[in-house]
Design a protein around this motif. Structure first.
Motif, PDB file in Angstrom:
ATOM      1  N   TYR A 181      15.138   3.852   9.256  1.00 30.62           N
ATOM      2  CA  TYR A 181      14.408   4.568  10.314  1.00 30.62           C
ATOM      3  C   TYR A 181      12.947   4.824   9.922  1.00 30.62           C
ATOM      4  O   TYR A 181      12.118   5.102  10.790  1.00 30.62           O
ATOM      5  N   ASP A 182      12.637   4.712   8.633  1.00 34.92           N
ATOM      6  CA  ASP A 182      11.241   4.821   8.203  1.00 34.92           C
ATOM      7  C   ASP A 182      10.471   3.519   8.432  1.00 34.92           C
ATOM      8  O   ASP A 182       9.258   3.472   8.258  1.00 34.92           O
ATOM      9  N   ARG A 183      11.203   2.462   8.772  1.00 31.08           N
ATOM     10  CA  ARG A 183      10.597   1.139   9.032  1.00 31.08           C
ATOM     11  C   ARG A 183       9.828   0.607   7.822  1.00 31.08           C
ATOM     12  O   ARG A 183       8.783  -0.027   7.972  1.00 31.08           O
ATOM     13  N   GLU A 184      10.388   0.859   6.641  1.00 30.52           N
ATOM     14  CA  GLU A 184       9.752   0.329   5.438  1.00 30.52           C
ATOM     15  C   GLU A 184      10.181  -1.113   5.169  1.00 30.52           C
ATOM     16  O   GLU A 184       9.430  -1.882   4.576  1.00 30.52           O
TER      17      GLU A 184
ATOM     18  N   GLU B 229       0.853  -1.201   0.000  1.00 29.29           N
ATOM     19  CA  GLU B 229       0.000   0.000   0.000  1.00 29.29           C
ATOM     20  C   GLU B 229       0.891   1.254   0.000  1.00 29.29           C
ATOM     21  O   GLU B 229       1.335   1.715   1.049  1.00 29.29           O
ATOM     22  N   LYS B 230       1.122   1.807  -1.185  1.00 28.67           N
ATOM     23  CA  LYS B 230       2.164   2.842  -1.303  1.00 28.67           C
ATOM     24  C   LYS B 230       1.742   4.218  -0.807  1.00 28.67           C
ATOM     25  O   LYS B 230       2.582   5.104  -0.656  1.00 28.67           O
TER      26      LYS B 230
ATOM     27  N   HIS C 194      -4.478   9.506   7.077  1.00 27.24           N
ATOM     28  CA  HIS C 194      -3.835   8.662   6.064  1.00 27.24           C
ATOM     29  C   HIS C 194      -4.662   7.411   5.783  1.00 27.24           C
ATOM     30  O   HIS C 194      -4.704   6.934   4.659  1.00 27.24           O
ATOM     31  N   ILE C 195      -5.277   6.861   6.838  1.00 24.92           N
ATOM     32  CA  ILE C 195      -5.915   5.541   6.648  1.00 24.92           C
ATOM     33  C   ILE C 195      -7.414   5.612   6.332  1.00 24.92           C
ATOM     34  O   ILE C 195      -7.955   4.670   5.758  1.00 24.92           O
ATOM     35  N   LEU C 196      -8.082   6.729   6.664  1.00 20.60           N
ATOM     36  CA  LEU C 196      -9.536   6.790   6.414  1.00 20.60           C
ATOM     37  C   LEU C 196      -9.898   6.580   4.939  1.00 20.60           C
ATOM     38  O   LEU C 196     -10.807   5.806   4.640  1.00 20.60           O
TER      39      LEU C 196
ATOM     40  N   PHE D 146      -2.487  -2.714   6.277  1.00 28.42           N
ATOM     41  CA  PHE D 146      -3.056  -2.264   4.997  1.00 28.42           C
ATOM     42  C   PHE D 146      -2.404  -2.989   3.810  1.00 28.42           C
ATOM     43  O   PHE D 146      -3.056  -3.179   2.779  1.00 28.42           O
ATOM     44  N   ASP D 147      -1.151  -3.396   3.963  1.00 29.69           N
ATOM     45  CA  ASP D 147      -0.535  -4.241   2.928  1.00 29.69           C
ATOM     46  C   ASP D 147      -1.291  -5.565   2.839  1.00 29.69           C
ATOM     47  O   ASP D 147      -1.520  -6.083   1.741  1.00 29.69           O
ATOM     48  N   LEU D 148      -1.672  -6.097   3.998  1.00 27.59           N
ATOM     49  CA  LEU D 148      -2.435  -7.347   4.012  1.00 27.59           C
ATOM     50  C   LEU D 148      -3.805  -7.152   3.361  1.00 27.59           C
ATOM     51  O   LEU D 148      -4.241  -7.986   2.553  1.00 27.59           O
TER      52      LEU D 148
END
Ligand SMILES: [Zn+2]
Length: 387
Positions: free
Chosen positions: A253-256, A15-16, A27-29, A83-85
């Motif tokens: 550090y962005d935890r990507e 989910e980019k 961001h998620i709504l 959200f990737d899932l």
């Protein structure tokens, strides 16, 4: 499941619209609103500041999994993985191979339990309460939402999704604890009962999956009992509960990167729920071979500095995450001045006894901000991260 194939899928198709550490409800709504008809969205209630808390349900199977992310507002990596899932479950060509999933599993996920904390980038909620210490008293609306959810849904398995600081390592020599797990205790004696064994067996399988990608970087948390924690409370109700902690990987550090490992872990849970791997004898035992998390890392260690009035010492720098103008800044602060032989830095510099040059107004002490360091007239070493 073919996890290396899934990892590639994640690199290309995750989910980019979600990126970095600062993930808030705004961001998620839109993502929740755009979920396909395969997903059911329920409004569970409101946070202290009136932000809605949603649950997303997928599948119609008998085995019920309940998970929640961002109970701690500044721990967003697992939210990105959730959200990737959802995206993976929406991708028909991918899910076709696993068509039996939706008939065997009901998955209910709360992507953001603490939207006020997410907005303010704090661990606690708007009343400054740690929701993971409020499981018994339930003084907060978010705690009551979660309680109502698990008493009504009656899950067979729970996922308590968190993120951990960069200070944790595993093994000797220590490596960064990129992902850590816990099957919590349900009593002071830390009894290993059937419910805990089930969680341990699933975690053992997750560690096996992740070891092919990040060998030696999977940790296990201390299982000291605290009934105020949600996981311990659920274990006491005989609901196996897995604690996920998304940690640090190299300079991510962005935890990507870690996000991908959390995504694979979520898929590993689905696989375990279908195969019921915990029914095999001793399936829980490899859990005890996962090394325990230790506080043995700093972000940066400067070794062998000749310091005024102190002699030769090491200096540890730890980033403090600060929210400014909707962005997370990593402020380098001195965490310790000592012989740090027992610690490892995610980055290390060896100055071999050289003397640093400090500006006249700089006070060398713990908590001081150290953006860069000049030694012996060489170009200064800078510690700033990209903003
Ligand atoms: Zn947490």
């Amino acid at each position: 499941m073919d996890y290396s194939h899934l990892k590639t899928w994640h690199t290309n198709a995750r989910e980019k619209t979600l990126h970095g550490r600062y993930i808030t409800q705004s961001h998620i709504l839109p993502l929740i609103q755009n979920l396909s008809g395969d997903f059911q969205v329920d409004l569970l209630g409101d946070s202290v500041q009136g932000r809605p808390v949603h649950a997303v349900t997928w599948g119609k199977g008998a085995f019920k999994i309940l998970g929640w992310s961002q109970m701690h507002g500044n721990e967003s990596t697992t939210t990105k993985a959730v959200f990737d899932l959802f995206k993976w479950l929406s991708d028909n060509s991918e899910v076709k191979e696993h068509a039996n999933l939706s008939s065997k599993i009901t998955l209910k996920l709360v992507p953001m339990l603490n939207p006020d904390g997410a907005e303010a980038y704090t661990r606690v909620n708007a009343n400054k309460v740690d929701l993971n210490r409020d499981a018994q008293d339930r003084t907060q609306p978010e705690s009551r939402i979660l309680h109502q959810l698990y008493t009504g849904f009656k899950p067979d398995l729970c996922l308590n999704l968190h993120g951990q600081r960069t200070i944790f390592g595993v093994g000797n020599p220590a490596r960064s604890a990129t992902v850590s797990f816990l099957s919590p205790s349900q009593d002071e004696l830390r009894t290993v009962n059937q419910s805990r064994k089930k969680g341990m067996a699933i975690i053992a399988r997750l560690a096996e999956i992740l070891n092919t990608f990040i060998p030696g970087q999977i940790g296990r948390y201390d299982d000291g009992f605290n009934i105020n924690c949600v996981g311990d409370t659920l274990q006491q109700l005989n609901i196996p509960t897995l604690l996920f902690e998304a940690g640090h990987f190299h300079e991510d550090y962005d935890r990507e990167e870690t996000r991908a490992f959390m995504f694979l872990s979520l898929l590993g849970v689905l696989e375990s729920a279908i195969l019921k791997n915990w029914e095999e004898n001793d399936a829980y035992k490899p859990y005890f071979s996962i090394p325990e998390n230790e506080k043995c890392f700093y972000d940066i260690i400067l070794r062998g500095l000749k310091l005024p009035e102190k002699g030769i010492e090491d200096l540890a720098i730890q980033y403090e995450e600060q929210l400014h103008n909707s962005a997370i800044h990593f402020v380098p602060k001195i965490a310790q001045i000592a012989d740090l032989e027992k610690y490892t830095g995610h980055k290390e510099f060896d100055f071999q006894g050289a003397e640093p040059v400090f500006s006249s107004d700089f006070v060398l002490q713990e908590g001081a901000i150290l953006e860069e360091l000049e030694v012996n007239g060489k170009l200064p070493t800078t510690f700033s991260l990209k903003s």
